[in-house]
Design a protein around this motif. Structure first.
Motif, PDB file in Angstrom:
ATOM      1  N   PRO A 119       0.837  -1.203   0.000  1.00  0.00           N
ATOM      2  CA  PRO A 119       0.000   0.000   0.000  1.00  0.00           C
ATOM      3  C   PRO A 119       0.875   1.257   0.000  1.00  0.00           C
ATOM      4  O   PRO A 119       2.106   1.173  -0.073  1.00  0.00           O
ATOM      5  CB  PRO A 119      -0.787  -0.136   1.301  1.00  0.00           C
ATOM      6  CG  PRO A 119       0.120  -0.897   2.207  1.00  0.00           C
ATOM      7  CD  PRO A 119       0.899  -1.843   1.330  1.00  0.00           C
ATOM      8  N   MET A 120       0.230   2.403   0.108  1.00  0.00           N
ATOM      9  CA  MET A 120       0.945   3.676   0.113  1.00  0.00           C
ATOM     10  C   MET A 120       1.493   3.961   1.510  1.00  0.00           C
ATOM     11  O   MET A 120       0.933   4.753   2.280  1.00  0.00           O
ATOM     12  CB  MET A 120       0.009   4.783  -0.346  1.00  0.00           C
ATOM     13  CG  MET A 120      -0.326   4.703  -1.821  1.00  0.00           C
ATOM     14  SD  MET A 120       1.057   5.232  -2.855  1.00  0.00           S
ATOM     15  CE  MET A 120       0.963   7.000  -2.612  1.00  0.00           C
ATOM     16  N   SER A 166       0.654  -6.793   5.174  1.00  0.00           N
ATOM     17  CA  SER A 166      -0.489  -7.600   5.618  1.00  0.00           C
ATOM     18  C   SER A 166      -1.801  -7.112   5.024  1.00  0.00           C
ATOM     19  O   SER A 166      -2.707  -7.895   4.768  1.00  0.00           O
ATOM     20  CB  SER A 166      -0.571  -7.595   7.150  1.00  0.00           C
ATOM     21  OG  SER A 166      -0.684  -6.261   7.638  1.00  0.00           O
ATOM     22  N   CYS A 167      -1.897  -5.790   4.789  1.00  0.00           N
ATOM     23  CA  CYS A 167      -3.168  -5.266   4.289  1.00  0.00           C
ATOM     24  C   CYS A 167      -2.996  -3.878   3.699  1.00  0.00           C
ATOM     25  O   CYS A 167      -1.981  -3.208   3.899  1.00  0.00           O
ATOM     26  CB  CYS A 167      -4.205  -5.209   5.414  1.00  0.00           C
ATOM     27  SG  CYS A 167      -3.811  -4.003   6.705  1.00  0.00           S
ATOM     28  N   ALA A 176      -7.154  -7.443   2.829  1.00  0.00           N
ATOM     29  CA  ALA A 176      -6.099  -8.383   3.213  1.00  0.00           C
ATOM     30  C   ALA A 176      -5.257  -8.727   1.987  1.00  0.00           C
ATOM     31  O   ALA A 176      -5.774  -9.242   0.992  1.00  0.00           O
ATOM     32  CB  ALA A 176      -6.715  -9.644   3.813  1.00  0.00           C
ATOM     33  N   TYR A 177      -3.950  -8.440   2.048  1.00  0.00           N
ATOM     34  CA  TYR A 177      -3.055  -8.711   0.929  1.00  0.00           C
ATOM     35  C   TYR A 177      -2.493 -10.135   0.955  1.00  0.00           C
ATOM     36  O   TYR A 177      -2.258 -10.742  -0.083  1.00  0.00           O
ATOM     37  CB  TYR A 177      -1.873  -7.742   0.942  1.00  0.00           C
ATOM     38  CG  TYR A 177      -2.181  -6.331   0.502  1.00  0.00           C
ATOM     39  CD1 TYR A 177      -3.474  -5.932   0.154  1.00  0.00           C
ATOM     40  CD2 TYR A 177      -1.167  -5.382   0.422  1.00  0.00           C
ATOM     41  CE1 TYR A 177      -3.740  -4.635  -0.240  1.00  0.00           C
ATOM     42  CE2 TYR A 177      -1.421  -4.083   0.020  1.00  0.00           C
ATOM     43  CZ  TYR A 177      -2.712  -3.708  -0.311  1.00  0.00           C
ATOM     44  OH  TYR A 177      -2.967  -2.422  -0.707  1.00  0.00           O
ATOM     45  N   ARG A 200       0.792  -4.555   9.439  1.00  0.00           N
ATOM     46  CA  ARG A 200       0.142  -3.301   9.792  1.00  0.00           C
ATOM     47  C   ARG A 200      -0.807  -3.534  10.962  1.00  0.00           C
ATOM     48  O   ARG A 200      -1.373  -4.630  11.124  1.00  0.00           O
ATOM     49  CB  ARG A 200      -0.623  -2.735   8.600  1.00  0.00           C
ATOM     50  CG  ARG A 200       0.255  -2.471   7.381  1.00  0.00           C
ATOM     51  CD  ARG A 200      -0.475  -1.675   6.329  1.00  0.00           C
ATOM     52  NE  ARG A 200      -0.607  -0.263   6.696  1.00  0.00           N
ATOM     53  CZ  ARG A 200      -1.269   0.639   5.963  1.00  0.00           C
ATOM     54  NH1 ARG A 200      -1.883   0.256   4.851  1.00  0.00           N
ATOM     55  NH2 ARG A 200      -1.340   1.900   6.358  1.00  0.00           N
ATOM     56  N   ASP A 201      -1.002  -2.503  11.771  1.00  0.00           N
ATOM     57  CA  ASP A 201      -1.808  -2.636  12.988  1.00  0.00           C
ATOM     58  C   ASP A 201      -3.249  -3.034  12.687  1.00  0.00           C
ATOM     59  O   ASP A 201      -3.889  -3.725  13.490  1.00  0.00           O
ATOM     60  CB  ASP A 201      -1.804  -1.313  13.769  1.00  0.00           C
ATOM     61  CG  ASP A 201      -0.433  -0.990  14.352  1.00  0.00           C
ATOM     62  OD1 ASP A 201       0.394  -1.923  14.461  1.00  0.00           O
ATOM     63  OD2 ASP A 201      -0.195   0.183  14.682  1.00  0.00           O
ATOM     64  N   GLU A 202      -3.766  -2.618  11.532  1.00  0.00           N
ATOM     65  CA  GLU A 202      -5.176  -2.864  11.218  1.00  0.00           C
ATOM     66  C   GLU A 202      -5.462  -4.347  10.956  1.00  0.00           C
ATOM     67  O   GLU A 202      -6.599  -4.804  11.107  1.00  0.00           O
ATOM     68  CB  GLU A 202      -5.596  -2.043   9.993  1.00  0.00           C
ATOM     69  CG  GLU A 202      -5.707  -0.556  10.250  1.00  0.00           C
ATOM     70  CD  GLU A 202      -4.356   0.152  10.309  1.00  0.00           C
ATOM     71  OE1 GLU A 202      -4.320   1.321  10.732  1.00  0.00           O
ATOM     72  OE2 GLU A 202      -3.332  -0.471   9.919  1.00  0.00           O
ATOM     73  N   LEU A 203      -4.450  -5.095  10.530  1.00  0.00           N
ATOM     74  CA  LEU A 203      -4.640  -6.523  10.263  1.00  0.00           C
ATOM     75  C   LEU A 203      -3.283  -7.206  10.231  1.00  0.00           C
ATOM     76  O   LEU A 203      -2.420  -6.830   9.427  1.00  0.00           O
ATOM     77  CB  LEU A 203      -5.352  -6.736   8.920  1.00  0.00           C
ATOM     78  CG  LEU A 203      -5.539  -8.197   8.495  1.00  0.00           C
ATOM     79  CD1 LEU A 203      -6.555  -8.897   9.402  1.00  0.00           C
ATOM     80  CD2 LEU A 203      -5.977  -8.281   7.037  1.00  0.00           C
ATOM     81  N   HIS A 204      -3.094  -8.181  11.102  1.00  0.00           N
ATOM     82  CA  HIS A 204      -1.854  -8.964  11.084  1.00  0.00           C
ATOM     83  C   HIS A 204      -2.086 -10.218  10.253  1.00  0.00           C
ATOM     84  O   HIS A 204      -3.127 -10.880  10.363  1.00  0.00           O
ATOM     85  CB  HIS A 204      -1.425  -9.329  12.510  1.00  0.00           C
ATOM     86  CG  HIS A 204      -0.649  -8.241  13.179  1.00  0.00           C
ATOM     87  ND1 HIS A 204       0.577  -8.434  13.739  1.00  0.00           N
ATOM     88  CD2 HIS A 204      -0.930  -6.922  13.354  1.00  0.00           C
ATOM     89  CE1 HIS A 204       1.019  -7.299  14.245  1.00  0.00           C
ATOM     90  NE2 HIS A 204       0.112  -6.361  14.022  1.00  0.00           N
ATOM     91  N   ALA A 205      -1.113 -10.538   9.417  1.00  0.00           N
ATOM     92  CA  ALA A 205      -1.212 -11.717   8.561  1.00  0.00           C
ATOM     93  C   ALA A 205      -0.499 -12.897   9.215  1.00  0.00           C
ATOM     94  O   ALA A 205       0.491 -12.721   9.941  1.00  0.00           O
ATOM     95  CB  ALA A 205      -0.588 -11.426   7.200  1.00  0.00           C
ATOM     96  N   ALA A 206      -1.002 -14.076   8.927  1.00  0.00           N
ATOM     97  CA  ALA A 206      -0.328 -15.297   9.390  1.00  0.00           C
ATOM     98  C   ALA A 206       0.861 -15.563   8.470  1.00  0.00           C
ATOM     99  O   ALA A 206       0.685 -15.775   7.268  1.00  0.00           O
ATOM    100  CB  ALA A 206      -1.306 -16.473   9.364  1.00  0.00           C
ATOM    101  N   LEU A 207       2.059 -15.509   9.044  1.00  0.00           N
ATOM    102  CA  LEU A 207       3.262 -15.735   8.248  1.00  0.00           C
ATOM    103  C   LEU A 207       3.555 -17.223   8.154  1.00  0.00           C
ATOM    104  O   LEU A 207       3.427 -17.963   9.130  1.00  0.00           O
ATOM    105  CB  LEU A 207       4.453 -14.997   8.857  1.00  0.00           C
ATOM    106  CG  LEU A 207       4.319 -13.469   8.956  1.00  0.00           C
ATOM    107  CD1 LEU A 207       5.619 -12.856   9.454  1.00  0.00           C
ATOM    108  CD2 LEU A 207       3.922 -12.860   7.614  1.00  0.00           C
ATOM    109  N   ARG A 208       3.954 -17.640   6.976  1.00  0.00           N
ATOM    110  CA  ARG A 208       4.275 -19.048   6.742  1.00  0.00           C
ATOM    111  C   ARG A 208       5.795 -19.156   6.613  1.00  0.00           C
ATOM    112  O   ARG A 208       6.351 -19.090   5.522  1.00  0.00           O
ATOM    113  CB  ARG A 208       3.561 -19.525   5.478  1.00  0.00           C
ATOM    114  CG  ARG A 208       2.048 -19.361   5.573  1.00  0.00           C
ATOM    115  CD  ARG A 208       1.356 -19.515   4.228  1.00  0.00           C
ATOM    116  NE  ARG A 208       1.458 -20.882   3.715  1.00  0.00           N
ATOM    117  CZ  ARG A 208       0.942 -21.261   2.541  1.00  0.00           C
ATOM    118  NH1 ARG A 208       0.320 -20.369   1.780  1.00  0.00           N
ATOM    119  NH2 ARG A 208       1.063 -22.510   2.136  1.00  0.00           N
TER     120      ARG A 208
END
Length: 643
Positions: A119-120, A166-167, A176-177, A200-208
């Motif tokens: 994102p920006m 993450s997003c 969600a990216y 990012r605080d708004e959405l954490h992604a599950a890292l593989r």
């Protein structure tokens, strides 16, 4: 100020290589240029052959070495979450070196390709510069792009690494990216070695982690704590800096290659001479990285010239209102604003009287530049009226990387002509030809072409597709680059860009410009923005079909407005236009960069197979357009081939 434009343009025409040599000397080179232009290299020749440099060094290290490290280089403002940050050149250097160290630790080096799907946020800009620092080639893909489009770009450039987040944040939703990225990696033939993911605080992604995911912030912080130094890798002027895939591509992606040397020289020249900003002043391109304006005028152009650049995460309206641009200009004392005409149409639609302008101090703003979509005279007039500064249309493309035609503030403004981006910039010899390749008389519609060689900063080819570049851009008019735009030159040498060549319609043997009809539609006081496309007609071959978006405060009967617009076009252009079909719509389908998807609308109206454009901002809009077209008897049997 009397304009020196004609003197400078003649100076280039008289001695083009000497002109560009002087511009190159304002930048840093590890190894001097051996030959300014070599016509025997590349598809049509190469610039600054033999010279070695580094784009990141010229964007950051050069300013630090000159004692200007404490100047603000980047201002980040997110209207989506309220986050605001400023970075000096010194601070940017720390951030960029740390990311470069992480990439280097994972085996990224000169010539490797890195896809940036973000994102920006400042980390996206820092990642671009970190790639440039290592001599790696970056390819930025709009965050949130469909998985199959992202996979196609990963495959085409042969990405070694993907840097993502993450997003992304859109008005009213979090995108969600990581699921999109995971899907893309699953279907891509090329498997990157690892993925850096910014949480990012708004959405954490599950890292593989087993698949090579690396936490961006954790990895970068380690290098910052360690104070890791990463020197700039010398690259040749002709080495690629980035690959940018053009919007609206179908089938095989079309990756525009930008080199290091010519790109730096051209962009650096434009900041002072065209845009009229000095080192230390704030320049804001309200655009997006992943679109050429973001690359050229959020990141590289301003930083090369020592300007302060603004990185904005938000929209011209709705974040929170149509005054958000004025807040940015006022808060950061922006001297020059650059955005797309579609942004101003949206602002005008929501705030027709420009009342929100009055609540901010815009006294520091000197000029507004518009590009990316044809700037209709009505939008220009409205912007001039509410801002009380010169509003300057200028014309260029992803392929050129910088403006072909404009009105140069830094050289002294030329007289304005509504509807014209004015005169060619040094480096560009513009001609208008008929379909057989012959020059047309002045004030006659034709194909806009640029005499070869293209100047520094333009594309050198398509990624791994030289022959495709030749066939698509150079073969139809030998000795020229085909812009695929249609227009005309007037008696004073002003260029008028009327439409893409595929937007010229043939109505009963008459070649008509949809752009000219759009100009007239926009004259109606209730119309905020509009689009005209040619649709199939059994009698005339093609007839124009108009789509109107009304201003927010309009309460009059839509059918009456439609009739008034039809009458207006018939009065201004004549019955030959056969302009009878017009419809009011809530919104127009656009790419994220603001281009109206006229080609897609035309295919839908004609009942032809079509594909959902990868760059579309909101796919739901097309569903609304389809329903309206069907109610008018169009769009019979049209189906999204990718659905």
């Amino acid at each position: 100020m009397q304009s020196t434009y004609f003197d400078i343009y003649r100076e280039w025409q008289t001695a083009p290589e000497e002109f560009w040599r002087r511009q190159a000397e304002t930048l840093h080179w590890f190894k001097p240029i051996e030959k300014v232009f070599d016509k025997d290299q590349g598809v049509y020749g190469r610039w600054f052959v033999g010279g070695e440099t580094n784009t990141c060094y010229n964007c950051i290290d050069r300013h630090v070495s000159k004692g200007r490290g404490d100047q603000t280089a980047l201002i980040y403002d997110s209207a989506m979450n309220g986050d605001k940050r400023k970075y000096s050149f010194d601070e940017m250097l720390v951030e960029v070196q740390a990311i470069a160290a992480v990439l280097r630790n994972h085996g990224v080096g000169k010539g490797d390709r890195v896809v940036i799907y973000m994102p920006m946020v400042p980390e996206a800009v820092f990642s671009m510069l970190a790639c440039a620092r290592l001599g790696a080639v970056h390819s930025v893909v709009f965050g949130g792009f469909a998985a199959h489009e992202l996979a196609a770009r990963i495959d085409d450039c042969g990405a070694k690494v993907v840097i993502s987040a993450s997003c992304g944040l859109e008005p009213g939703r979090v995108v969600a990216y990581k699921p999109l990225l995971d899907h893309a990696l699953g279907i891509a033939k090329v498997k990157p070695d690892f993925c850096l993911v910014l949480q990012r605080d708004e959405l954490h992604a599950a890292l593989r982690y087993e698949h090579g995911d690396v936490d961006f912030r954790q990895a970068v912080e380690i290098e910052k704590v360690n104070g890791t130094v990463v020197d700039c890798e010398p690259v040749t002027a002709t080495d690629p800096l980035y690959v940018l895939y053009t919007s609206g591509t179908t089938g095989q992606p079309k990756g525009v290659i930008r080199d290091n040397g010519g790109h730096m020289v051209a962009l650096n020249w434009t900041m002072k001479n065209l845009y009229g900003v000095e080192a230390g002043e704030v320049f804001w391109a309200a655009s997006d990285i992943g679109w050429v304006v973001g690359h050229s005028y959020i990141v590289y152009g301003p930083l090369l010239a020592g300007n302060t650049t603004v990185l904005f995460e938000g929209k011209p309206v709705g974040t929170p209102d149509a005054g958000t641009y004025w807040r940015i200009v006022s808060e950061y004392d922006v001297k020059v604003l650059f955005t797309a005409p579609t942004a101003f149409r949206a602002i005008r639609r929501d705030d027709p009287e420009g009342k929100l302008v009055e609540t901010y101090d815009l006294s520091g703003l000197r000029a507004l530049f518009l590009a990316g979509e044809r700037a209709d005279p009505e939008t220009l007039k409205w912007a001039e009226q509410v801002l009380q500064v010169p509003v300057i249309d200028h014309w260029w493309q992803t392929e050129t990387g910088w403006p072909m035609v404009g009105n140069p503030v830094g050289l002294g403004l030329l007289p304005f002509k509504p509807g014209s981006p004015t005169h060619p910039m040094p480096g560009y010899l513009i001609e208008v030809l008929d379909d057989a390749g012959h020059p047309v008389p002045t004030n006659t519609l034709g194909n806009i072409v640029v005499k070869l060689p293209l100047p520094p900063g333009c594309l050198v080819s398509f990624w791994n597709a030289d022959e495709r570049f030749r066939q698509g851009c150079l073969e139809e008019f030998p000795g020229y680059y085909k812009t695929a735009d249609a227009g005309m030159l007037d008696d004073d040498g002003y260029l008028f860009v009327m439409a893409r060549t595929d937007d010229i319609i043939n109505c009963a043997g008459h070649r008509l410009s949809t752009g000219a009809m759009e100009e007239v539609c926009a004259m109606h006081p209730d119309v905020a923005e509009c689009a005209v496309v040619g649709v199939a007609d059994s009698l005339k071959g093609q007839i124009p079909c108009g789509f109107l978006v009304l201003k927010n405060n309009v309460t009059r009967d839509e059918k009456l407005i439609e009739k008034e617009v039809v009458d207006l076009v018939r009065n201004e252009i004549g019955p030959v236009a056969a302009f009878r079909t017009v419809m009011v719509v809530k919104r127009l389908p656009k790419t994220r960069s603001g281009k109206i998807l006229r080609g897609t609308m035309q295919k839908i109206a004609d009942g032809m197979p079509w594909k959902m454009p990868a760059t579309i901002d909101d796919p739901v809009i097309l569903d609304e357009i389809i329903e309206i077209l069907k109610s008018k008897g169009y769009a019979k049997g049209a189906a999204d081939t990718a659905a």
